[in-house]
Design an enzyme around this catalytic site. Structure first.
Site, short mmCIF file in Angstrom:
data_model
loop_
_atom_site.label_atom_id
_atom_site.label_comp_id
_atom_site.label_asym_id
_atom_site.label_seq_id
_atom_site.Cartn_x
_atom_site.Cartn_y
_atom_site.Cartn_z
N SER A 1 0.80 -1.24 0.00
CA SER A 1 0.00 0.00 0.00
C SER A 1 0.83 1.28 0.00
CB SER A 1 -0.95 0.01 1.20
OG SER A 1 -2.04 -0.85 0.96
N VAL B 1 1.16 -3.62 3.89
CA VAL B 1 1.05 -4.90 4.59
C VAL B 1 2.24 -5.81 4.29
CG1 VAL B 1 -1.45 -4.82 4.76
CG2 VAL B 1 -0.40 -5.93 2.78
N TYR C 1 -4.31 3.97 7.99
CA TYR C 1 -5.61 3.34 8.07
C TYR C 1 -6.41 3.84 9.27
CZ TYR C 1 -3.30 0.33 4.69
OH TYR C 1 -2.61 -0.14 3.60
N TYR D 1 -3.10 -1.90 -10.42
CA TYR D 1 -3.07 -1.68 -8.97
C TYR D 1 -2.23 -2.76 -8.27
CZ TYR D 1 -4.74 -1.97 -4.16
OH TYR D 1 -4.80 -2.07 -2.78
N LYS E 1 0.30 3.33 -2.99
CA LYS E 1 -0.82 4.27 -3.08
C LYS E 1 -0.33 5.72 -3.10
CE LYS E 1 -3.92 1.01 -0.76
NZ LYS E 1 -4.61 0.62 0.47
#
Length: 314
Positions: free
Chosen positions: A66, A260, A242, A190, A69
């Site tokens: 992530s 992660v 998060y 992605y 992102k």
């Protein structure tokens, strides 16, 4: 504070975190991530002057997951501008999990949940998946100052086989007309971006560029527009960890983004970028030991942006 003193404090923070080396679990829902050494630990800090300090498993490459992102958001903003991006993706934190479908209405709540990152990936320009992904790789290589950026195909294949939830998110976004184009191709991009392999040195250099206002640490060239940097760091500060983002902001106090795969990248504007890697995660998907180390160095190096004063004399 000179580099010798900074190095001493970093080593002390790493040593103080050793009691956490067996706490937490790896992200087993991506089978390939179970194959890493769960006890690996590495960290690196890169100043805006281009000086890097690194410790532990500094050469091990891991999938950034992530943390990609952040790159998705930067490239979407560069390719289409904030008006287009934020017509599809919001800017607010959420209490829902990163892979939730709930916070999707006319737009996705923020770019750092999976739905938001799938949306920003859809806004990376290119004729097909290969061209788009090659642009992403080129961007990561430029920001990290390294050509040795790899694609972890085993992680990609493993994730594609188990990405049913993300696939449902992509199709739902398509049905809501939030994303344009082929849902499978966007999902593919992605997951490819999540499967980019870097080490802590390379990620800390990316952090250093962001800390330097988007300017190269080698020659001062503007690699990312300063307004894109401002937007990206603001969202990392409020949404990057998060559901734990608020508490993390209190305890650490500088923009960060976790993955992660076990890495966390942090940026102290005007000072440094820092990266930790430890695969064992808490229930939110954030590295247990990484958070501890970053909280410790934030305190001992005076890096918390919300305290004021001399936030780390690099």
């Amino acid at each position: 504070m000179d580099l010798v003193e900074i190095e001493q404090k970093l080593k002390a923070a790493v040593k103080d975190s050793e009691f956490l080396k067996k706490e937490g679990e790896v992200a087993s829902y991506i089978p390939e991530l179970e194959n890493v050494d769960k006890d690996n630990f590495g960290m690196a800090l890169t100043t805006v002057k281009g000086q890097t300090l690194a410790f532990g498993d500094e050469k091990i490459k891991f999938s950034i997951q992530s943390i990609s992102k952040v790159i998705n958001l930067i490239m979407a903003l560069e390719d289409f501008g904030p008006e287009k991006v934020f017509s599809k993706v919001g800017t607010e934190a959420t209490a829902y999990k990163f892979n939730s479908l709930i916070p999707i209405d006319e737009k996705v709540v923020n770019p750092f949940i999976n739905a938001g990152a799938i949306t920003t990936a859809s806004l990376i320009k290119g004729g097909d998946v290969e061209e788009r992904f090659n642009r992403v790789l080129a961007k990561v290589r430029e920001l990290s100052g390294s050509e040795d950026v790899i694609f972890l195909e085993e992680v990609y294949n493993s994730e594609m086989k188990t990405t049913d939830r993300n696939r449902s998110i992509a199709y739902y976004l398509k049905s809501k007309e939030i994303i344009e184009g082929d849902s499978e191709e966007i999902l593919d991009l992605y997951v490819r971006n999540c499967s980019i392999g870097l080490n802590v040195r390379q990620l800390s250099e990316i952090g250093g560029v962001l800390a330097n206002g988007g300017r190269s640490l080698k020659d001062g060239r503007q690699l990312i527009d300063k307004n894109v940097v401002k937007t990206t760091l603001s969202l990392m500060s409020t949404c990057g960890m998060y559901e734990e983002s608020g508490r993390y902001s209190i305890e650490v106090g500088f923009p960060s983004k976790s993955g992660v795969g076990g890495a966390i990248i942090g940026i102290v504007p005007g000072k440094c970028g820092v990266c930790t890697y430890s695969p064992r995660l808490d229930k939110f998907g954030n590295s247990v030991r990484g958070k501890k180390v970053l909280a410790e160095i934030s305190e001992t190096l005076n890096l918390n942006m919300f305290i004021g004063g001399n936030n780390g004399n690099f």
